[in-house]
Motif scaffolding. Sequence first.
Motif, mmCIF file in Angstrom:
data_model
loop_
_atom_site.group_PDB
_atom_site.id
_atom_site.type_symbol
_atom_site.label_atom_id
_atom_site.label_comp_id
_atom_site.label_asym_id
_atom_site.label_seq_id
_atom_site.Cartn_x
_atom_site.Cartn_y
_atom_site.Cartn_z
ATOM 1 N N TYR A 92 -11.036 -7.264 2.137
ATOM 2 C CA TYR A 92 -10.348 -6.126 1.518
ATOM 3 C C TYR A 92 -8.834 -6.309 1.604
ATOM 4 C CZ TYR A 92 -9.345 -1.329 0.155
ATOM 5 O OH TYR A 92 -8.884 -0.219 -0.521
ATOM 6 N N GLN A 132 -6.767 2.228 -3.703
ATOM 7 C CA GLN A 132 -7.661 1.386 -4.516
ATOM 8 C C GLN A 132 -6.933 0.776 -5.719
ATOM 9 O OE1 GLN A 132 -10.121 0.408 -2.818
ATOM 10 N NE2 GLN A 132 -11.928 1.311 -3.762
ATOM 11 N N GLN A 133 -5.864 1.419 -6.164
ATOM 12 C CA GLN A 133 -5.109 0.901 -7.302
ATOM 13 C C GLN A 133 -3.978 -0.036 -6.876
ATOM 14 O OE1 GLN A 133 -3.772 4.359 -9.453
ATOM 15 N NE2 GLN A 133 -5.871 5.096 -9.804
ATOM 16 N N SER A 191 0.838 -1.199 0.000
ATOM 17 C CA SER A 191 0.000 0.000 0.000
ATOM 18 C C SER A 191 0.871 1.247 0.000
ATOM 19 C CB SER A 191 -0.915 0.009 1.230
ATOM 20 O OG SER A 191 -1.554 1.265 1.354
ATOM 21 N N ILE A 246 -6.952 7.769 -1.200
ATOM 22 C CA ILE A 246 -7.901 6.668 -1.400
ATOM 23 C C ILE A 246 -7.744 6.082 -2.797
ATOM 24 C CG2 ILE A 246 -10.356 6.109 -1.624
ATOM 25 C CD1 ILE A 246 -10.890 8.106 0.635
ATOM 26 N N ALA A 247 -7.595 6.940 -3.791
ATOM 27 C CA ALA A 247 -7.418 6.450 -5.162
ATOM 28 C C ALA A 247 -6.147 5.615 -5.284
ATOM 29 C CB ALA A 247 -7.372 7.635 -6.132
ATOM 30 N N LEU A 292 -14.020 3.803 3.127
ATOM 31 C CA LEU A 292 -12.685 4.385 3.103
ATOM 32 C C LEU A 292 -12.791 5.872 3.390
ATOM 33 C CD1 LEU A 292 -11.291 2.690 -0.153
ATOM 34 C CD2 LEU A 292 -11.182 1.831 2.197
ATOM 35 N N LYS A 315 -11.072 -6.373 -3.105
ATOM 36 C CA LYS A 315 -11.560 -5.009 -2.907
ATOM 37 C C LYS A 315 -12.888 -4.755 -3.604
ATOM 38 C CE LYS A 315 -7.549 -3.266 -4.218
ATOM 39 N NZ LYS A 315 -6.461 -2.331 -4.533
ATOM 40 N N ASP A 316 -13.130 -5.439 -4.718
ATOM 41 C CA ASP A 316 -14.343 -5.158 -5.485
ATOM 42 C C ASP A 316 -15.606 -5.691 -4.826
ATOM 43 O OD1 ASP A 316 -13.353 -7.744 -6.019
ATOM 44 O OD2 ASP A 316 -14.485 -7.867 -7.895
#
Length: 213
Positions: free
Chosen positions: A183, A206-207, A146, A202-203, A195, A188-189
């Motif tokens: 998660y 998520q990637q 992360s 956050i973006a 969040l 994650k989906d």
Amino acid sequence: MTRHALSERLLLCDELLRVGPDAPTKCEGWDTRDLAAHLVIREGRPDLAVGIILPFLHGRLERERARMAAGDYGALVERVRAGAPVWNPMHFEKVDEVANLVEFFIHHEDVRRAQPGWEPRDLAPNLQHALWVSLRRSSRLMFRKSPTGIVLVAPGHGRHSAKLPDDHGTVVVRGTPAELVLYAYGRKDVARVELSGDADDIAALQQAELGLG
């Protein structure tokens, strides 16, 4: 001793039989027969299972997984249901609970949440607690890639700092222990979490690739 790992194993096997050998899962590229073969190899062929982390053995692992997956599906699922062989430490209840709770919980949800119309299960509080304990133990590994700091918040269970900030600030990930586990392990989906933090952070999260990948 409550055997959550055994319960999740048996529920997963029931679900595998219910949806059949060619149903999708949330494990990318695998249908249900592939997932069942993976679980049999993981417990019964440690010489091949290490191919998950050792690239030079990956080809042998995949060939055996494909061979097993092409066989009798019902028999394959019953091998999963039977559990680890007696020579495997995971055959013992206490080891099984530590080593397999998250494994079988996640793969049960991998099957459930790949089917139409799924909804989260209403899990017993002691199972949620066990998942929270397991997540706290593994969170640094799961979130190691992360780019953000991570604080996990499970109302009624507590909060846990899983990673210090790196290129970005900190993102708070809030949900039940079950959803936080999904998660953290890369689902994650389908993980129902909230969040909070800077939008760019956050973006970036998520990637990011999470879990053991």
